[in-house]
Write an enzyme that holds these catalytic residues in place. Sequence first.
Site, PDB file in Angstrom:
ATOM      1  N   HIS A 153     -24.783 -23.668 -12.679  1.00 48.21           N
ATOM      2  CA  HIS A 153     -24.566 -22.643 -12.217  1.00 48.21           C
ATOM      3  C   HIS A 153     -25.609 -21.347 -12.262  1.00 48.21           C
ATOM      4  CE1 HIS A 153     -20.051 -22.400 -11.494  1.00 48.21           C
ATOM      5  NE2 HIS A 153     -20.048 -23.316 -12.247  1.00 48.21           N
TER       6      HIS A 153
ATOM      7  N   LYS B 100     -20.264  -6.066  -9.725  1.00 49.23           N
ATOM      8  CA  LYS B 100     -20.576  -7.138 -10.245  1.00 49.23           C
ATOM      9  C   LYS B 100     -21.305  -6.994 -11.907  1.00 49.23           C
ATOM     10  CE  LYS B 100     -23.537  -8.175  -6.808  1.00 49.23           C
ATOM     11  NZ  LYS B 100     -23.119  -9.393  -6.674  1.00 49.23           N
ATOM     12  N   ARG B 101     -21.500  -8.084 -12.566  1.00 45.69           N
ATOM     13  CA  ARG B 101     -22.197  -7.891 -13.832  1.00 45.69           C
ATOM     14  C   ARG B 101     -23.283  -7.249 -13.619  1.00 45.69           C
ATOM     15  NH1 ARG B 101     -19.674 -10.042 -18.693  1.00 45.69           N
ATOM     16  NH2 ARG B 101     -21.593  -9.423 -19.518  1.00 45.69           N
TER      17      ARG B 101
ATOM     18  N   LYS C   8     -29.636  -9.061 -10.463  1.00 48.02           N
ATOM     19  CA  LYS C   8     -28.819  -8.710  -9.219  1.00 48.02           C
ATOM     20  C   LYS C   8     -29.188  -7.280  -8.593  1.00 48.02           C
ATOM     21  CE  LYS C   8     -24.743 -10.857 -11.429  1.00 48.02           C
ATOM     22  NZ  LYS C   8     -23.927 -11.638 -10.188  1.00 48.02           N
TER      23      LYS C   8
ATOM     24  N   THR D 135     -19.855 -15.134  -5.497  1.00 48.86           N
ATOM     25  CA  THR D 135     -18.452 -15.061  -4.727  1.00 48.86           C
ATOM     26  C   THR D 135     -17.938 -13.620  -4.677  1.00 48.86           C
ATOM     27  OG1 THR D 135     -17.467 -15.083  -7.250  1.00 48.86           O
ATOM     28  CG2 THR D 135     -17.744 -17.292  -5.899  1.00 48.86           C
TER      29      THR D 135
ATOM     30  N   LYS E 114     -15.411 -12.246  -1.376  1.00 50.56           N
ATOM     31  CA  LYS E 114     -14.294 -11.425  -1.238  1.00 50.56           C
ATOM     32  C   LYS E 114     -14.760 -10.085  -0.508  1.00 50.56           C
ATOM     33  CE  LYS E 114     -14.236 -12.495  -6.380  1.00 50.56           C
ATOM     34  NZ  LYS E 114     -14.711 -11.916  -7.629  1.00 50.56           N
TER      35      LYS E 114
END
Length: 809
Positions: free
Chosen positions: A357, A545-546, A551, A653, A657
């Site tokens: 992952h 998101k986290r 990110k 993901t 969405k």
Amino acid sequence: MTEKTMNKNHINNKIDEVISRYWNIAPKFATDIQIYRALCIVMREILLEKRYNFKQEIDTNQKKQVYYMCMEFLIGKSLKNNLFNLNLENEVSESLKKYNVNLDDLYKIEKDPGLGNGGLGRLAACFLDSLATQNYPVTGFSIKYEFGLFKQKIIEGWQTELPDDWLSTSDIWLVPRTEERVVVNFDGEIKEEWTNEGLIIKHINTTEVEAIPYDVMISGYQSKGVSLLRLWEARSLKSIDMNLFSQGEYIKALSEDSMAEAISKILYPADNHSEGKILRIKQQYFLVSASAQNIVNDHYKKYNTLDNFCDKVAIHINDTHPALIIPELMRIFMDEYFCPWDKAWYMVTNSVSYTNHTVLQEALETLEIETIKTKLPRIYSIIQEINQRFMHDVSNKYSGKMDKANQMSLFSYGKINMANISIVGSHSINGVAKLHSEILKNTIFKNFYEYNPNKFTNITNGITHRRWLNQANPELKNLINDLIGTSYYLNPENLSLLKKYKDNEDVLLKIDEIKYNNKLKLTDYIYKKNNIIVDPDSIFDIQAKRLHEYKRQLLNILRIISIIIDITEGKTDNVLPETFIFAAKAAPSYYRAKEIIHLICTLSDFINANSVIKEYINVVFIENYSVSLAEIIIPAGEISEQISLAGKEASGTGNMKFMLNGALTLGTYDGANIEILEQVGKENFFLFGMQDYEVEKLWRNGYNSVTYYQQNKKIRKIIDFLNKGINGKSFESISKYLLGVESVGDPYMCFADFEDYMNVHYKTSQIYYNNKMKWNQMSLINIASAGIFSSDRTVKEYSKKIWNIEPIE
Ligand SMILES: *Cc1c(COP(=O)(O)O)cnc(C)c1O
């Protein structure tokens, strides 16, 4: 009685019966919570019966099954999902009138089981739904954490963590299976002993921990399939150590006890980060040992032989967290079933498969050799032997070139490399998006790929569109159903039928109106939670998101600050209304991430106290990101910020969405963004930034953020703004981080992508404010192209390419 024959009266009778049986009261005196619990119990009964029938079919047809091992399952709320999947929402709504409550009130009672950190755990949950819907036989294994991921509360702009007692409402979905408990052994030493079976190995003087299974049933959508999620709870075997007790050491007797039970107390809250803590390793072994015993014993009971083990069993490890199942299965086969090594190894490597992952260095797990030696001595000796044999094979193949072999060793620098065990001990390894799978082969697993190229494959992630569209966005669902019918429920690729409406003005206006309504709902939520009024006519630009450096929430913030500077300097010609919405949890020990949350919250306060800036833009940080919150936020999204540094986000993901709900992706060439771009075409995607090879090259040549600072006036002003402080709070440490006073500045290269990011945003708002119909059309095309990202497609690929399982007819 099955869900098909249930009507309102049956449901009423069942609920009444449960209320009187459990609480000894007449139904009219039941509280909402009691009605909620009674309804859940009725649903649980239906699911149990359904699962029983499904299992009968699996067993009589001797079907191969998959066991999905994962430390996290972020399943979200169950009641709504089950009613939807069983097609009972209308009947139940009707029956609830008798008690003067409505379904929405009952849905609110349920707490999210937060048994996961983010994407990885949510993926596992989507898989259980999609597998059940397509009648594939699956059991998920995980831990029944007493406290799931912490509840996030923002206090004075800082994240604080509160315990999450999800069991206070969601315990209702758990069915204890006490009779199937097993014992997991820690500590002790190993002893060789001659017996009738020859030389056998015994693990003695162990600390025994009991593993009690609790089952959660997840129904498929209008299918006969029901997935089972089995969660293990740790219990001390002796409720109290009588020896210590009788010596008067009461306290010690108790604390030994609580050490065993600590194993299933909490979920580790770090996403994409491995700390190698002893308790975490114990959790991992606890999960895999209990599950492996369960799998092998069940198989043996059913077939009375292990010879057909890999014909009937597929075991999947989701990331390396459950990798110890490889030596654990070897232990069970050899020490308990007296299999010779080669047969045991054949069975392990032909049943186990592994999904990677992440390529982030800090997330790749290594375990301290010393810890494994003392805590799991038998497992340690097995790993040593696996490695010896593997090193032998590798050096044979490379005719004695030991450097190659050493690079591939399971051991290095006093640590055990969990990814290497996972590759060596499995028949398949996959990444989770095309780019990610290529990066695995070309970089971190290059040697293994060259050694055994056939083991490597890609399976791009997915999401269950039934939760993320049909349930989360009922208005959009209704529109789609009116236009193209409901075949896409079970055939998500049929969403593409929507494309024929791309020039239909009525439809495009309807899409616009639905988005607006969803924005109004989020606006309400924000007002209630944050006491901030945001403008629903402004574009909703969302990053949820986290919180993680890679990110790049910080890149988003740099842009916000740049806009603030423009407004305060009166340069408002190019400033268009925009609402920036963030939601993110930071790992409690990740200071940098918490500081970034603090910066977002401070900017939010600053803007909301400034009547001029507030006219143009607003910033909101919504606390406690979770599945339920995602279900509110995502349908309201217009811009989906997917701005990770290229090469770092394995798949994502959240991006899928948002797309499914009609948001347009503004993103880098990374993870599944690339595949979204492929589906919608570049005219329906806002692409920016370096590609992964450009990132690599810039990094190799020595990235120096200061040059961007010197050459870009906007960046200089942003740094000045941070240094000056906001609302009297200093953010100098962030400007130091970006410029590299103590280490390499701006390690995730926000500055390098900044200009491009600003430009692509400009294009975005031009379309949004000058050509809304075009925007709506782009939105429609995104929705219509999302079918391939359904986890129905993903699990079908796993089933065919990796697990070799078939649906139950
Ligand atoms: C989907 C989801 C994630 C994953 O989001 P990414 O943007 O892919 O990182 C994380 N948390 C929750 C609650 C989710 O639903």
